[in-house]
Design a protein around this motif. Structure first.
Motif, PDB file in Angstrom:
ATOM      1  N   ALA A  44       0.843  -1.201   0.000  1.00 45.13           N
ATOM      2  CA  ALA A  44       0.000   0.000   0.000  1.00 45.13           C
ATOM      3  C   ALA A  44       0.876   1.248   0.000  1.00 45.13           C
ATOM      4  O   ALA A  44       1.929   1.254   0.624  1.00 45.13           O
ATOM      5  CB  ALA A  44      -0.919  -0.002   1.206  1.00 45.13           C
ATOM      6  N   PRO A  45       0.472   2.249  -0.707  1.00 45.59           N
ATOM      7  CA  PRO A  45      -0.793   2.486  -1.386  1.00 45.59           C
ATOM      8  C   PRO A  45      -0.806   2.026  -2.849  1.00 45.59           C
ATOM      9  O   PRO A  45      -1.744   2.298  -3.575  1.00 45.59           O
ATOM     10  CB  PRO A  45      -0.949   3.996  -1.305  1.00 45.59           C
ATOM     11  N   ALA A  46       0.230   1.314  -3.278  1.00 45.98           N
ATOM     12  CA  ALA A  46       0.279   0.847  -4.666  1.00 45.98           C
ATOM     13  C   ALA A  46      -0.832  -0.175  -4.926  1.00 45.98           C
ATOM     14  O   ALA A  46      -1.353  -0.792  -3.993  1.00 45.98           O
ATOM     15  CB  ALA A  46       1.640   0.229  -4.967  1.00 45.98           C
ATOM     16  N   TYR A  47      -1.165  -0.353  -6.183  1.00 45.73           N
ATOM     17  CA  TYR A  47      -2.201  -1.304  -6.579  1.00 45.73           C
ATOM     18  C   TYR A  47      -1.793  -1.946  -7.902  1.00 45.73           C
ATOM     19  O   TYR A  47      -1.011  -1.381  -8.658  1.00 45.73           O
ATOM     20  CB  TYR A  47      -3.560  -0.603  -6.709  1.00 45.73           C
ATOM     21  N   PRO A  48      -2.304  -3.162  -8.197  1.00 44.89           N
ATOM     22  CA  PRO A  48      -1.939  -3.808  -9.455  1.00 44.89           C
ATOM     23  C   PRO A  48      -2.653  -3.150 -10.636  1.00 44.89           C
ATOM     24  O   PRO A  48      -3.862  -2.958 -10.609  1.00 44.89           O
ATOM     25  CB  PRO A  48      -2.395  -5.257  -9.277  1.00 44.89           C
ATOM     26  N   ARG A  49      -1.891  -2.791 -11.654  1.00 44.08           N
ATOM     27  CA  ARG A  49      -2.455  -2.155 -12.843  1.00 44.08           C
ATOM     28  C   ARG A  49      -2.013  -2.925 -14.085  1.00 44.08           C
ATOM     29  O   ARG A  49      -0.822  -3.232 -14.237  1.00 44.08           O
ATOM     30  CB  ARG A  49      -1.983  -0.710 -12.931  1.00 44.08           C
ATOM     31  N   TYR A  50      -2.966  -3.233 -14.928  1.00 43.86           N
ATOM     32  CA  TYR A  50      -2.690  -3.980 -16.158  1.00 43.86           C
ATOM     33  C   TYR A  50      -1.740  -3.173 -17.035  1.00 43.86           C
ATOM     34  O   TYR A  50      -1.935  -1.989 -17.262  1.00 43.86           O
ATOM     35  CB  TYR A  50      -4.001  -4.272 -16.887  1.00 43.86           C
ATOM     36  N   THR A  51      -0.699  -3.836 -17.543  1.00 45.85           N
ATOM     37  CA  THR A  51       0.301  -3.146 -18.363  1.00 45.85           C
ATOM     38  C   THR A  51      -0.153  -2.970 -19.807  1.00 45.85           C
ATOM     39  O   THR A  51       0.474  -2.247 -20.562  1.00 45.85           O
ATOM     40  CB  THR A  51       1.629  -3.930 -18.375  1.00 45.85           C
ATOM     41  N   GLY A  52      -1.241  -3.668 -20.187  1.00 42.77           N
ATOM     42  CA  GLY A  52      -1.734  -3.571 -21.548  1.00 42.77           C
ATOM     43  C   GLY A  52      -1.150  -4.641 -22.458  1.00 42.77           C
ATOM     44  O   GLY A  52      -1.471  -4.712 -23.626  1.00 42.77           O
ATOM     45  N   VAL A  53      -0.282  -5.464 -21.894  1.00 45.78           N
ATOM     46  CA  VAL A  53       0.363  -6.524 -22.671  1.00 45.78           C
ATOM     47  C   VAL A  53       0.213  -7.843 -21.918  1.00 45.78           C
ATOM     48  O   VAL A  53       0.429  -7.906 -20.719  1.00 45.78           O
ATOM     49  CB  VAL A  53       1.871  -6.222 -22.851  1.00 45.78           C
ATOM     50  N   GLY A  54      -0.165  -8.890 -22.647  1.00 49.46           N
ATOM     51  CA  GLY A  54      -0.242 -10.214 -22.032  1.00 49.46           C
ATOM     52  C   GLY A  54      -1.628 -10.580 -21.546  1.00 49.46           C
ATOM     53  O   GLY A  54      -2.604  -9.850 -21.751  1.00 49.46           O
ATOM     54  N   ASP A  55      -1.701 -11.706 -20.880  1.00 48.32           N
ATOM     55  CA  ASP A  55      -2.946 -12.279 -20.388  1.00 48.32           C
ATOM     56  C   ASP A  55      -3.493 -11.448 -19.226  1.00 48.32           C
ATOM     57  O   ASP A  55      -2.829 -11.309 -18.203  1.00 48.32           O
ATOM     58  CB  ASP A  55      -2.680 -13.714 -19.932  1.00 48.32           C
ATOM     59  N   PRO A  56      -4.704 -10.896 -19.344  1.00 49.12           N
ATOM     60  CA  PRO A  56      -5.261 -10.091 -18.253  1.00 49.12           C
ATOM     61  C   PRO A  56      -5.629 -10.909 -17.020  1.00 49.12           C
ATOM     62  O   PRO A  56      -6.000 -10.341 -15.994  1.00 49.12           O
ATOM     63  CB  PRO A  56      -6.496  -9.438 -18.874  1.00 49.12           C
ATOM     64  N   ASP A  57      -5.516 -12.230 -17.091  1.00 52.08           N
ATOM     65  CA  ASP A  57      -5.770 -13.072 -15.922  1.00 52.08           C
ATOM     66  C   ASP A  57      -4.480 -13.501 -15.233  1.00 52.08           C
ATOM     67  O   ASP A  57      -4.508 -14.268 -14.281  1.00 52.08           O
ATOM     68  CB  ASP A  57      -6.569 -14.315 -16.327  1.00 52.08           C
ATOM     69  N   SER A  58      -3.334 -13.006 -15.693  1.00 53.80           N
ATOM     70  CA  SER A  58      -2.035 -13.404 -15.149  1.00 53.80           C
ATOM     71  C   SER A  58      -1.360 -12.237 -14.435  1.00 53.80           C
ATOM     72  O   SER A  58      -1.295 -11.116 -14.955  1.00 53.80           O
ATOM     73  CB  SER A  58      -1.128 -13.888 -16.274  1.00 53.80           C
ATOM     74  N   ALA A  59      -0.827 -12.511 -13.257  1.00 50.91           N
ATOM     75  CA  ALA A  59      -0.119 -11.490 -12.485  1.00 50.91           C
ATOM     76  C   ALA A  59       1.062 -10.910 -13.264  1.00 50.91           C
ATOM     77  O   ALA A  59       1.434  -9.760 -13.068  1.00 50.91           O
ATOM     78  CB  ALA A  59       0.369 -12.083 -11.167  1.00 50.91           C
ATOM     79  N   ARG A  60       1.634 -11.686 -14.180  1.00 53.07           N
ATOM     80  CA  ARG A  60       2.771 -11.206 -14.969  1.00 53.07           C
ATOM     81  C   ARG A  60       2.410 -10.028 -15.867  1.00 53.07           C
ATOM     82  O   ARG A  60       3.288  -9.311 -16.319  1.00 53.07           O
ATOM     83  CB  ARG A  60       3.337 -12.334 -15.821  1.00 53.07           C
ATOM     84  N   SER A  61       1.123  -9.850 -16.112  1.00 53.14           N
ATOM     85  CA  SER A  61       0.663  -8.766 -16.990  1.00 53.14           C
ATOM     86  C   SER A  61       0.321  -7.500 -16.204  1.00 53.14           C
ATOM     87  O   SER A  61      -0.251  -6.568 -16.756  1.00 53.14           O
ATOM     88  CB  SER A  61      -0.569  -9.229 -17.776  1.00 53.14           C
ATOM     89  N   PHE A  62       0.674  -7.469 -14.929  1.00 57.40           N
ATOM     90  CA  PHE A  62       0.360  -6.337 -14.058  1.00 57.40           C
ATOM     91  C   PHE A  62       1.632  -5.812 -13.398  1.00 57.40           C
ATOM     92  O   PHE A  62       2.587  -6.560 -13.209  1.00 57.40           O
ATOM     93  CB  PHE A  62      -0.633  -6.767 -12.968  1.00 57.40           C
ATOM     94  N   ALA A  63       1.590  -4.544 -13.058  1.00 58.16           N
ATOM     95  CA  ALA A  63       2.685  -3.912 -12.331  1.00 58.16           C
ATOM     96  C   ALA A  63       2.097  -3.157 -11.152  1.00 58.16           C
ATOM     97  O   ALA A  63       1.004  -2.584 -11.262  1.00 58.16           O
ATOM     98  CB  ALA A  63       3.454  -2.961 -13.239  1.00 58.16           C
ATOM     99  N   CYS A  64       2.810  -3.147 -10.032  1.00 62.54           N
ATOM    100  CA  CYS A  64       2.356  -2.360  -8.888  1.00 62.54           C
ATOM    101  C   CYS A  64       2.592  -0.885  -9.200  1.00 62.54           C
ATOM    102  O   CYS A  64       3.689  -0.491  -9.570  1.00 62.54           O
ATOM    103  CB  CYS A  64       3.106  -2.780  -7.635  1.00 62.54           C
ATOM    104  N   THR A  65       1.515  -0.109  -9.084  1.00 61.22           N
ATOM    105  CA  THR A  65       1.530   1.298  -9.490  1.00 61.22           C
ATOM    106  C   THR A  65       1.094   2.177  -8.322  1.00 61.22           C
ATOM    107  O   THR A  65       0.161   1.856  -7.618  1.00 61.22           O
ATOM    108  CB  THR A  65       0.550   1.503 -10.656  1.00 61.22           C
ATOM    109  N   GLU A  66       1.772   3.293  -8.165  1.00 58.88           N
ATOM    110  CA  GLU A  66       1.394   4.259  -7.132  1.00 58.88           C
ATOM    111  C   GLU A  66       0.179   5.056  -7.597  1.00 58.88           C
ATOM    112  O   GLU A  66       0.073   5.344  -8.782  1.00 58.88           O
ATOM    113  CB  GLU A  66       2.547   5.223  -6.850  1.00 58.88           C
ATOM    114  N   PRO A  67      -0.717   5.392  -6.688  1.00 56.19           N
ATOM    115  CA  PRO A  67      -1.895   6.190  -7.087  1.00 56.19           C
ATOM    116  C   PRO A  67      -1.521   7.606  -7.488  1.00 56.19           C
ATOM    117  O   PRO A  67      -0.515   8.123  -7.191  1.00 56.19           O
ATOM    118  CB  PRO A  67      -2.780   6.191  -5.853  1.00 56.19           C
TER     119      PRO A  67
END
Length: 67
Positions: A44-67
């Motif tokens: 916290a306070p970061a949250y997982p945000r889809y990177t726009g690449v890869g499987d949207p059901d896979s954690a590998r396609s997300f990055a922790c992003t600051e609000p």
């Protein structure tokens, strides 16, 4: 995301007893309709945000992003 599955007690045990902190923890959606969808567990306070690449059901396609 529905009910989440992550072994927080096991991670804490590894950290305390073996000095191995959790690195890039991943949580799994336990909702029966989610078919094993995963997301990174962000500090916290970061949250997982889809990177726009890869499987949207896979954690590998997300990055922790600051609000």
């Amino acid at each position: 995301m529905g009910p989440a599955g992550w072994d927080s007690l096991g991670a804490l045990e590894q950290w305390v007893e073996r000095h191995r902190p959790p690195v890039h923890p991943v949580v799994t959606d336990k909702n029966p309709g989610a078919s094993g969808r995963t997301r990174p567990l962000c500090e916290a306070p970061a949250y997982p945000r889809y990177t726009g690449v890869g499987d949207p059901d896979s954690a590998r396609s997300f990055a922790c992003t600051e609000p």
